[in-house]
Design an enzyme around this catalytic site. Structure first.
Site, short mmCIF file in Angstrom:
data_model
loop_
_atom_site.label_atom_id
_atom_site.label_comp_id
_atom_site.label_asym_id
_atom_site.label_seq_id
_atom_site.Cartn_x
_atom_site.Cartn_y
_atom_site.Cartn_z
N PHE A 1 -24.85 35.03 105.35
CA PHE A 1 -24.60 34.11 104.24
C PHE A 1 -24.99 34.78 102.93
O PHE A 1 -26.10 35.28 102.79
CB PHE A 1 -25.36 32.80 104.43
CG PHE A 1 -24.81 31.70 103.57
CD1 PHE A 1 -23.69 30.99 103.99
CD2 PHE A 1 -25.37 31.42 102.34
CE1 PHE A 1 -23.15 29.98 103.19
CE2 PHE A 1 -24.84 30.41 101.53
CZ PHE A 1 -23.73 29.70 101.96
N ARG B 1 -24.66 30.42 91.85
CA ARG B 1 -23.32 30.95 91.55
C ARG B 1 -23.33 31.91 90.37
O ARG B 1 -22.46 32.74 90.23
CB ARG B 1 -22.36 29.80 91.18
CG ARG B 1 -22.00 28.87 92.30
CD ARG B 1 -20.85 27.96 91.85
NE ARG B 1 -20.67 26.80 92.69
CZ ARG B 1 -19.97 26.80 93.84
NH1 ARG B 1 -19.40 27.90 94.25
NH2 ARG B 1 -19.84 25.70 94.54
N ASP C 1 -22.10 30.06 96.24
CA ASP C 1 -23.27 29.19 96.11
C ASP C 1 -23.99 28.95 97.43
O ASP C 1 -23.45 29.18 98.51
CB ASP C 1 -22.83 27.82 95.60
CG ASP C 1 -22.07 27.04 96.68
OD1 ASP C 1 -21.07 27.57 97.19
OD2 ASP C 1 -22.50 25.92 97.03
N GLU D 1 -9.35 33.94 96.17
CA GLU D 1 -10.47 33.32 96.89
C GLU D 1 -11.76 34.11 96.68
O GLU D 1 -11.72 35.33 96.49
CB GLU D 1 -10.15 33.29 98.39
CG GLU D 1 -9.81 31.92 98.94
CD GLU D 1 -10.99 30.96 99.03
OE1 GLU D 1 -11.96 31.07 98.24
OE2 GLU D 1 -10.95 30.09 99.91
N ASP D 2 -12.89 33.42 96.78
CA ASP D 2 -14.17 34.12 96.72
C ASP D 2 -14.49 34.82 98.04
O ASP D 2 -14.88 35.98 98.06
CB ASP D 2 -15.31 33.15 96.34
CG ASP D 2 -15.41 31.93 97.25
OD1 ASP D 2 -14.51 31.72 98.11
OD2 ASP D 2 -16.38 31.17 97.10
N GLY E 1 -15.78 28.51 93.92
CA GLY E 1 -16.31 29.85 94.22
C GLY E 1 -15.63 31.01 93.52
O GLY E 1 -16.26 32.03 93.25
N ASP F 1 -14.26 33.32 105.40
CA ASP F 1 -15.28 33.28 106.45
C ASP F 1 -14.57 32.95 107.77
O ASP F 1 -14.08 33.84 108.46
CB ASP F 1 -16.34 32.25 106.05
CG ASP F 1 -17.53 32.20 106.99
OD1 ASP F 1 -17.67 33.12 107.81
OD2 ASP F 1 -18.33 31.26 106.90
P1 IMP Z 1 -13.80 29.40 105.56
O1 IMP Z 1 -12.94 28.17 105.45
O2 IMP Z 1 -14.77 29.32 106.70
O3 IMP Z 1 -13.03 30.70 105.55
O4 IMP Z 1 -14.76 29.40 104.32
C1 IMP Z 1 -14.29 29.59 103.07
C2 IMP Z 1 -15.18 28.96 102.03
O5 IMP Z 1 -16.52 28.72 102.48
C3 IMP Z 1 -15.32 29.92 100.90
O6 IMP Z 1 -14.29 29.72 99.97
C4 IMP Z 1 -16.69 29.62 100.36
O7 IMP Z 1 -16.62 28.61 99.39
C5 IMP Z 1 -17.48 29.15 101.55
N1 IMP Z 1 -18.31 30.24 102.15
C6 IMP Z 1 -18.06 30.93 103.29
N2 IMP Z 1 -19.01 31.86 103.52
C7 IMP Z 1 -19.88 31.77 102.49
C8 IMP Z 1 -21.10 32.51 102.14
O8 IMP Z 1 -21.55 33.44 102.82
N3 IMP Z 1 -21.70 32.12 100.99
C9 IMP Z 1 -21.23 31.10 100.20
N4 IMP Z 1 -20.11 30.42 100.47
C10 IMP Z 1 -19.44 30.74 101.62
MG MG Z 2 -14.38 28.97 98.12
#
Ligand code: IMP
Ligand code: MG
Length: 172
Positions: free
Chosen positions: A145, A158, A152, A92-93, A38, A96
């Site tokens: 989202f 992407r 992606d 990081e991208d 990402g 969440d």
């Molecule tokens: P977390 O572990 O829930 O914080 O999620 C982190 C990872 O989930 C990010 O690095 C993204 O790759 C993916 N992710 C979380 N939210 C989104 C979104 O809205 N769109 C696309 N990818 C997401």
């Molecule tokens: Mg990611």
């Protein structure tokens, strides 16, 4: 799909972040670690806005299937650089739930770096449950989202230049 953040807004903010990070790490020879896949686009733009001596590497993890975080993070590719005694900036991208970034903090932290900072392009503050500081944040977004600029939906979209809200029946 509806545009949430335009390419122009992104470029302006990312170059500000690059300047801020450059000021903070001047003379400290930081190593930037991009979280694949990402962060590839953010990493490329952010690093071009860095004006100090630095190094870079990548790590690859997986937590998502479709639109849901599985909560279980798998390490797909480790860093090859030595980070002991170095200033590390994780790139990081999006943050969440915070599961991925917590996993990475622990993983990189176990190598005894001098410091670990986090630069994230996006954060969903209403969702993220984190008990540590996120040092550099591009944009705070609502708990929706999004795709584009590296992000992606099932590996697609992407390549888009801006950030888009995924709407309609795709979002299931
Ligand atoms: P977390 O572990 O829930 O914080 O999620 C982190 C990872 O989930 C990010 O690095 C993204 O790759 C993916 N992710 C979380 N939210 C989104 C979104 O809205 N769109 C696309 N990818 C997401
Ligand atoms: Mg990611």
């Amino acid at each position: 799909m509806a545009l949430m953040i335009s390419p122009e807004e992104i470029q302006k903010r990312v170059s500000e972040m690059g300047q801020e990070i450059s000021r903070k790490f001047a003379g400290k020879d930081p190593i930037f670690i991009g979280v694949l896949n990402g962060s590839f686009m953010f990493m490329a733009d952010l690093l071009r806005a860095i004006s100090i001596d630095c190094e870079m590497d990548f790590i690859k993890v997986r937590s998502y299937v479709g639109k849901k975080s599985s909560g279980t993070i798998r390490l797909i590719k480790d860093i090859s650089a030595e980070v002991t005694d170095r200033h590390v900036v994780l790139v990081e991208d999006i943050i969440d739930s915070g599961h991925t970034i917590r996993f990475l903090m622990e993983r990189i932290g176990s190598a005894a770096p001098k410091s670990i900072s986090i630069a994230t392009f996006l954060i969903k503050p209403e969702v993220a449950k984190i008990d540590f500081t996120i040092d550099f944040i591009g944009f705070e977004i609502p708990p929706e989202f999004v795709v584009g600029y590296g992000l992606d939906f099932n590996q697609k979209l992407r390549h888009l230049n801006g950030v888009y809200r995924l709407e309609g029946d795709l979002v299931k």
